[in-house]
Design an enzyme around this catalytic site. Structure first.
Site, mmCIF file in Angstrom:
data_model
loop_
_atom_site.group_PDB
_atom_site.id
_atom_site.type_symbol
_atom_site.label_atom_id
_atom_site.label_comp_id
_atom_site.label_asym_id
_atom_site.label_seq_id
_atom_site.Cartn_x
_atom_site.Cartn_y
_atom_site.Cartn_z
ATOM 1 N N HIS B 99 -10.501 0.484 -5.969
ATOM 2 C CA HIS B 99 -9.063 1.040 -6.083
ATOM 3 C C HIS B 99 -8.233 0.016 -5.416
ATOM 4 O O HIS B 99 -8.514 -0.537 -4.233
ATOM 5 C CB HIS B 99 -8.958 2.362 -5.652
ATOM 6 N N HIS B 101 -4.489 -0.055 -3.664
ATOM 7 C CA HIS B 101 -3.227 0.816 -3.161
ATOM 8 C C HIS B 101 -2.011 0.129 -3.425
ATOM 9 O O HIS B 101 -1.694 -1.193 -3.342
ATOM 10 C CB HIS B 101 -3.255 0.728 -1.807
#
Lengths: 136, 136
Positions: B99, B101
């Site tokens: 992931h 950010h």
């Protein structure tokens, strides 16, 4: 860009400890590292920042970052690394030529992440709605 | 991956404030934001981390991050944004599904960057040499 610091490094007009180079990008050591081995991945084509960069530059920088992260783990025995891009002054960008930081990380090196705070009731849905309106 | 938190969000088995989705990625609001609007860009295809992700996932995540950064600037009036990837526990990775950010930034929001320290004489060249050996 004649007066851009990183364009000058790309053209080899000023020195840098370059560790990797291909047609699209150049990678050199950050002279003021967060940890030793901290790298900057820089597309050769000038763009002021990440948000204005071409698809090709964005893709090349990301693939090179993966390559460099793995190299830092192997060369320095780092168990982990961070990638970071600062887009704009308020985000800490100091040189106006897109660059991606690759920082080797070590257990207990003391670099703490910014603190996150949960949303109050209803706030998250409100922010999401604003974004969905823009994103269509 | 049946038990992966972010795979469950991709499959809509657990709720999230999703703001964008296409064939390759899903983007939702981080429930513990550094600033309101803090987003997570997640490839639908599972990989434990950035270093083990496919070329396609790396490229899709990077292009989507640019798209989301611009949307945060427009939707929330943020003058800037940060991108960040934590690869491995020692880099702060908590969920083992890649992931990225995307954090909107505002003047004076108080999030300070990690301090950099210049190399002592000879140290920079030594680190660069170790990296060049690995990078061929």
């Amino acid at each position: 860009m004649p007066d851009c610091l990183f364009c000058k490094i790309v053209r080899k007009e000023i020195p840098a400890e370059i560790v990797f180079e291909d047609d699209g990008v150049i990678v050199f050591i950050d002279i003021k590292p967060v940890n030793h081995g901290h790298l900057l991945v820089v597309p050769k084509e000038h763009s002021d920042d990440f948000s204005s960069a071409s698809d090709e530059a964005v893709q090349a920088v990301a693939l090179t970052a993966r390559h460099m992260g793995k190299a830092l783990m192997e060369a320095l025995g780092a168990p982990a690394f961070n990638l970071g891009v600062n887009n704009g002054r308020a985000a800490g960008q100091l040189v106006d030529h897109l660059h991606l930081h690759v920082i080797p990380r070590f257990e207990g090196d003391g670099h703490a992440h910014w603190h996150g705070t949960p949303y109050a009731e209803g706030e998250m849905a409100e922010v999401a709605q604003k974004l969905r309106l823009v994103l269509g």
